[in-house]
Design an enzyme around this catalytic site. Structure first.
Site, PDB file in Angstrom:
ATOM      1  N   ASP A  97      21.213  57.978  87.064  1.00 59.01           N
ATOM      2  CA  ASP A  97      21.444  56.550  87.319  1.00 59.01           C
ATOM      3  C   ASP A  97      22.856  56.339  87.855  1.00 59.01           C
ATOM      4  O   ASP A  97      23.078  55.569  88.787  1.00 59.01           O
ATOM      5  CB  ASP A  97      21.283  55.718  86.031  1.00 59.01           C
ATOM      6  CG  ASP A  97      19.869  55.168  85.868  1.00 59.01           C
ATOM      7  OD1 ASP A  97      18.925  55.854  86.297  1.00 59.01           O
ATOM      8  OD2 ASP A  97      19.712  54.063  85.319  1.00 59.01           O
ATOM      9  N   TYR A 139      14.538  63.532  73.684  1.00 60.96           N
ATOM     10  CA  TYR A 139      13.420  62.630  73.973  1.00 60.96           C
ATOM     11  C   TYR A 139      12.187  62.999  73.149  1.00 60.96           C
ATOM     12  O   TYR A 139      11.396  62.139  72.794  1.00 60.96           O
ATOM     13  CB  TYR A 139      13.046  62.714  75.456  1.00 60.96           C
ATOM     14  CG  TYR A 139      13.788  61.772  76.372  1.00 60.96           C
ATOM     15  CD1 TYR A 139      15.172  61.785  76.451  1.00 60.96           C
ATOM     16  CD2 TYR A 139      13.089  60.875  77.176  1.00 60.96           C
ATOM     17  CE1 TYR A 139      15.840  60.944  77.308  1.00 60.96           C
ATOM     18  CE2 TYR A 139      13.754  60.020  78.040  1.00 60.96           C
ATOM     19  CZ  TYR A 139      15.123  60.057  78.099  1.00 60.96           C
ATOM     20  OH  TYR A 139      15.787  59.219  78.957  1.00 60.96           O
ATOM     21  N   LYS A 166      27.130  69.756  76.891  1.00 57.77           N
ATOM     22  CA  LYS A 166      28.183  69.365  75.955  1.00 57.77           C
ATOM     23  C   LYS A 166      28.368  70.534  74.996  1.00 57.77           C
ATOM     24  O   LYS A 166      28.199  70.417  73.767  1.00 57.77           O
ATOM     25  CB  LYS A 166      27.749  68.065  75.232  1.00 57.77           C
ATOM     26  CG  LYS A 166      28.832  67.424  74.380  1.00 57.77           C
ATOM     27  CD  LYS A 166      29.928  66.740  75.173  1.00 57.77           C
ATOM     28  CE  LYS A 166      31.017  66.249  74.240  1.00 57.77           C
ATOM     29  NZ  LYS A 166      32.205  65.725  74.946  1.00 57.77           N
ATOM     30  N   ASP A 204      19.039  61.932  82.686  1.00 58.54           N
ATOM     31  CA  ASP A 204      18.658  60.519  82.806  1.00 58.54           C
ATOM     32  C   ASP A 204      19.890  59.682  83.142  1.00 58.54           C
ATOM     33  O   ASP A 204      19.892  58.881  84.086  1.00 58.54           O
ATOM     34  CB  ASP A 204      18.033  60.059  81.484  1.00 58.54           C
ATOM     35  CG  ASP A 204      17.611  58.606  81.530  1.00 58.54           C
ATOM     36  OD1 ASP A 204      17.028  58.193  82.546  1.00 58.54           O
ATOM     37  OD2 ASP A 204      17.874  57.884  80.544  1.00 58.54           O
TER      38      ASP A 204
HETATM   39  C1  IPM Z   1      13.543  57.516  83.951  1.00 58.52           C
HETATM   40  C2  IPM Z   1      13.369  56.394  82.978  1.00 58.52           C
HETATM   41  C3  IPM Z   1      12.594  56.887  81.772  1.00 58.52           C
HETATM   42  C4  IPM Z   1      13.411  57.976  81.122  1.00 58.52           C
HETATM   43  C5  IPM Z   1      12.206  55.789  80.766  1.00 58.52           C
HETATM   44  C6  IPM Z   1      11.450  54.666  81.413  1.00 58.52           C
HETATM   45  C7  IPM Z   1      11.440  56.359  79.609  1.00 58.52           C
HETATM   46  O1  IPM Z   1      14.593  55.840  82.629  1.00 58.52           O
HETATM   47  O2  IPM Z   1      12.527  58.019  84.462  1.00 58.52           O
HETATM   48  O3  IPM Z   1      14.678  57.911  84.206  1.00 58.52           O
HETATM   49  O4  IPM Z   1      14.307  57.680  80.314  1.00 58.52           O
HETATM   50  O5  IPM Z   1      13.168  59.138  81.413  1.00 58.52           O
HETATM   51 MN    MN Z   2      16.286  56.721  83.656  1.00 56.58          MN
END
Ligand code: IPM
Ligand code: MN
Length: 372
Positions: free
Chosen positions: A249, A142, A189, A245
């Site tokens: 999700d 990032y 990884k 990240d």
């Molecule tokens: C999260 C979001 C952020 C990330 C984005 C909005 C930059 O997806 O907080 O997980 O990727 O960290």
């Molecule tokens: Mn995210």
């Protein structure tokens, strides 16, 4: 307790879900005799519109001078579909994390008993799941150097980590495991990436300071599969920025809705609390966004200041709302008229009247009154 809270509602559904969290915090302040003061500031696409940048200096300053930050959501499709955009809302969030040194993002994933049937995953697989994800938040791909060639045909993002960056979040993860089920799973990884091999080395060394914690390793591709095949094997998951990240999700499916997952981002000095979901622009102002993740983020904020009883009251109210199907449509197959605001109203009411069991279902459904 006196708390000054910076509120950054942001984009999309951010403002509407954050408004419910504020409502709940105000109810807590009243019931427990605290004084919470809220200062609002723009961020993201909203800030680009008003200030030309996604994180105005004034917003950063407000974040630095308050005790904690409550964040809504960030992102707008008008930027997503424009790869040449020079400014992006997301930069505001990334800059905020970096500037405030919020290196650890803690994302609890829980299968609520009342919701196990809502997940597309089988009940016997997910029931009892309780995972705490520790995602590194200010390093890795990032934030590594980004390049695009002059002809625009070649691009790169550097994934870089230092021992120090790995150690500081790892200590938090091991400490958390000690007050949970004493297990840390490092997701990486390491069969391919040099940065992952450094993570393994550093975390293995550091684990010796925590002899009562079991350390396991999983490659991220396998982890992605294990999380939905057998989520109960996990206690604390420790991982770098981008893997965290993606994995978080994915893990949200266990809870039945991404609209339930809250997170805390902490550093040495500052702390920010935010739902893990995005700005969900399709739902903006429709009253269908689930406010629970934002309300739970407010509960995590209170826990950060050791206000555990207060946080518990919020969690109880949320559990009650889920049990009674006072939920937004993402979770509700029983009623279809319960809006973001109604869920917030119910939780607020329940906090004010926790002993009142005389619920009027018809009125809840009609939204006239929640508790009579
Ligand atoms: C999260 C979001 C952020 C990330 C984005 C909005 C930059 O997806 O907080 O997980 O990727 O960290
Ligand atoms: Mn995210």
């Amino acid at each position: 307790m006196k708390l000054n809270i910076a509120v950054l509602p942001g984009d999309g559904i951010g403002p509407e879900v954050t408004a419910q969290a504020i409502k709940v915090l105000k109810a807590i302040a009243m019931d427990f005799d605290h004084s919470f003061h809220f200062t609002y500031a723009p961020v993201g696409s909203t800030a680009i519109d008003s200030h030309g940048v996604p994180l105005p200096d004034s917003t950063l300053e407000i974040c630095k001078t308050n005790d904690a930050i409550l964040f809504g959501a960030i992102g707008d499709p008008k930027y997503d579909n424009d790869p040449s955009a020079k400014v992006r809302p997301e930069q505001g969030l990334l800059q905020l994390r970096k500037e405030l040194g919020l290196f650890a993002n803690i994302r609890p994933v829980k299968a609520y008993d009342t919701l196990v049937s809502k997940s597309p995953l089988k009940k016997k697989i997910i029931q009892g799941t309780d995972i705490s994800i520790y995602r590194e938040l200010t390093g890795g791909i990032y934030f590594g150097e980004k390049q695009i060639s002059d002809d625009g045909n070649t691009a790169s993002d550097l994934c870089q980590y230092s021992r120090h960056e790995i150690e500081r979040i790892s200590h938090l993860a091991f400490k958390a495991a000690q007050s949970r089920r004493n297990k840390v799973t490092l997701i990486d990884k390491a069969n391919v990436l040099e940065s992952s091999r450094l993570w393994r080395k550093v975390v293995t060394e550091l684990a010796q300071q925590y002899p009562n914690v079991t350390l396991e390793f999983l490659f991220v591709d396998n982890a992605a599969m294990q999380i939905i095949l057998n989520p109960k094997q996990f206690d604390v998951i420790l991982t770098e920025n981008m893997f965290g990240d993606i994995i978080s999700d994915e893990a949200s499916v266990i809870g039945g809705s991404i609209g339930l997952l809250a997170s805390a981002s902490v550093g040495e000095k500052y702390a920010m609390f935010e739902p893990i979901h995005g700005s969900y622009p399709q739902a903006k102002d429709k009253g269908i966004a689930n406010p629970v993740a934002s309300i739970l983020s407010a509960a995590m904020l209170l826990e950060h200041f050791d206000l555990f009883d207060e946080a518990e009251v919020i969690k109880d109210a949320i559990e009650k709302s889920l049990k009674l199907h006072i939920t937004t449509p993402d979770l509700n197959t029983k009623y279809d008229t319960i809006s973001t605001t109604k869920v917030g109203d119910f939780i607020e009411d329940y906090i004010n009247n926790p002993d009142d069991t005389n619920l009027n279902f018809t009125n809840i459904h009609l939204g006239q009154s929640t508790i009579i």
